[in-house]
Design an enzyme around this catalytic site. Structure first.
Site, PDB file in Angstrom:
ATOM      1  N   GLY A  80      31.913 103.045  87.609  1.00 48.92           N
ATOM      2  CA  GLY A  80      30.919 103.403  86.593  1.00 48.92           C
ATOM      3  C   GLY A  80      30.997 104.912  86.412  1.00 48.92           C
ATOM      4  N   ARG A  81      29.883 105.458  85.885  1.00 44.64           N
ATOM      5  CA  ARG A  81      29.864 106.904  85.646  1.00 44.64           C
ATOM      6  C   ARG A  81      30.121 107.691  86.916  1.00 44.64           C
ATOM      7  NH1 ARG A  81      25.167 104.533  83.099  1.00 44.64           N
ATOM      8  NH2 ARG A  81      24.513 104.384  85.263  1.00 44.64           N
TER       9      ARG A  81
ATOM     10  N   ARG B 215      24.520 101.763  98.166  1.00 45.72           N
ATOM     11  CA  ARG B 215      23.389 101.201  98.905  1.00 45.72           C
ATOM     12  C   ARG B 215      23.908 100.629 100.220  1.00 45.72           C
ATOM     13  NH1 ARG B 215      20.557 103.758  96.187  1.00 45.72           N
ATOM     14  NH2 ARG B 215      18.855 103.100  94.819  1.00 45.72           N
TER      15      ARG B 215
ATOM     16  N   HIS C   9      20.579 109.591 103.173  1.00 43.89           N
ATOM     17  CA  HIS C   9      20.391 109.263 101.752  1.00 43.89           C
ATOM     18  C   HIS C   9      20.027 110.505 100.921  1.00 43.89           C
ATOM     19  CE1 HIS C   9      19.222 105.783  98.850  1.00 43.89           C
ATOM     20  NE2 HIS C   9      19.759 106.786  98.200  1.00 43.89           N
TER      21      HIS C   9
END
Ligand SMILES: O=C(O)C(=O)CO
Length: 353
Positions: free
Chosen positions: A187-188, A270, A318
């Site tokens: 994706g981006r 994730r 994170h």
């Protein structure tokens, strides 16, 4: 005579002020109510405040609002401004009740939202893609280099007396030059990572996804391959896919066993996409050379987790999108999404449910 006229005027002024305060209070109390689940970066809150469009209450803490408190606070609200730690599920939506029209999450990931429940209730959802792409790509490259060139081990050795004389193979790692970099989920963010890695003389980019994505792949001259080929060919494998039921635990024993012993595994998407027991085994057995993780299950990862015992595993808390600029951009976009949603207008970034 004069003093009594002054007194009357003063009394009139006080009465007028009281009247306008109560008029203002009444006007305010009719504004849509928003619950903000965390102390948000200031730019987003300024947007809400200056809009004059909503009244809002904030859980003014850096830590998540306790679930029981959240369930109480959402009762009757028109919109919810949340982050990725809040589970927005049927229980919460029931607690909020029928006024809730908009959920705006300050995150690109939306695995914390029960999309089916939101759709069923006609609740619109805003999220924050794009504005964090640069920060996440930058951190992914940093984590990749930190892992492949063993920077955490190296600083530890330097600080704790392990640094003896210059040694020929001590703390050797793996370099990007002439390597094959694999991207799982293009994706981006995957494109932005590849764009940055080009400068390190990567030989080839490959990717896998549910289907080829030529419009993105052409930007980085990446070749579409199967999952098996991705595992087999990648010297560096960066996981960039969203967490869905299909990608849960997709990085498991099967994948690690096909990877090169010299390969580096990086995950900034994730934690749920990785089977952590399998990853531990693969790292411990030397099936792969190293792993860099910005995301885990659970978060925070308990300090006694086996992955923390491994020298070849770098774990970050994170922080991929954690730059001041990006977090403020995320909160601004989330605030604007929320206000547009309440006005019944298209949001800048709205999830199609
Ligand atoms: O926006 C998200 O989904 C994040 O994980 C924050 O970095």
């Amino acid at each position: 005579m004069w003093s009594s006229r002054v007194a009357v005027r003063r009394l009139q002024k006080i009465a007028a002020a009281q009247l306008s305060v109560s008029t203002m209070q009444r006007a305010l109390s009719t504004l849509p109510r928003v619950y903000v689940t965390r102390s948000m970066p200031p730019d987003g809150l300024d947007i809400l405040r200056k809009s004059g469009q909503v009244q809002f209450e904030t859980w003014d803490s850096d830590d998540p609002v306790p679930r029981a408190e959240l369930l109480k606070k959402v009762k009757g609200v028109d919109a919810l401004f949340c982050v990725l730690t809040e589970k927005i599920d049927a229980e919460l939506l029931d607690a909020a009740g029928p006024n809730l029209r908009v959920v705006s999450t300050m995150s690109v990931g939306y695995d914390h939202l029960s999309l089916g429940e939101l759709k069923k209730r006609g609740i619109r959802v805003g999220y924050t893609p794009d504005v964090l792409t640069d920060a996440v790509a930058e951190l992914t490259v940093a984590l990749l280099l930190c892992t492949s060139r063993r920077l955490v081990e190296a600083t530890h050795e330097a600080k704790t007396g392990g640094w003896g004389t210059w040694r020929t193979l001590w703390l050797c790692g793996y370099e990007l030059a002439n390597s094959t970099v694999g991207i799982m989920g293009l994706g981006r963010i995957g494109v932005a990572i590849a764009d940055r890695l080009k400068a390190f003389k990567v030989k080839k980019f490959i990717y896998t996804d549910v289907a080829p994505r030529p419009e993105l792949a052409n930007q980085i001259q990446a070749e579409y391959v199967s999952m098996d080929e991705l595992a087999k060919q990648s010297d560096f494998l960066a996981v960039c896919c969203a967490l869905t039921p299909d990608t849960q635990n997709i990085c498991n024993k099967d994948l690690f066993s096909k990877m090169k012993k010299t390969s580096i595994f990086i995950n900034t998407s994730r934690g749920g996409v990785v089977n952590q027991e399998d990853l531990y085994e693969a790292l411990n057995a030397g099936e792969i050379a190293g792993a860099g993780l910005d995301v885990t299950v659970p978060e925070p990862l308990p300090t006694n987790h086996p992955l923390f015992t491994l020298k070849n595993c770098v774990i970050l808390p994170h922080i991929a999108s954690a730059s001041f600029t990006t977090r403020n951009a995320m909160s601004s976009l989330a605030a604007n999404n929320l206000l547009a949603g309440l006005r019944g207008e298209p949001m800048e970034k709205e999830l199609k449910l």
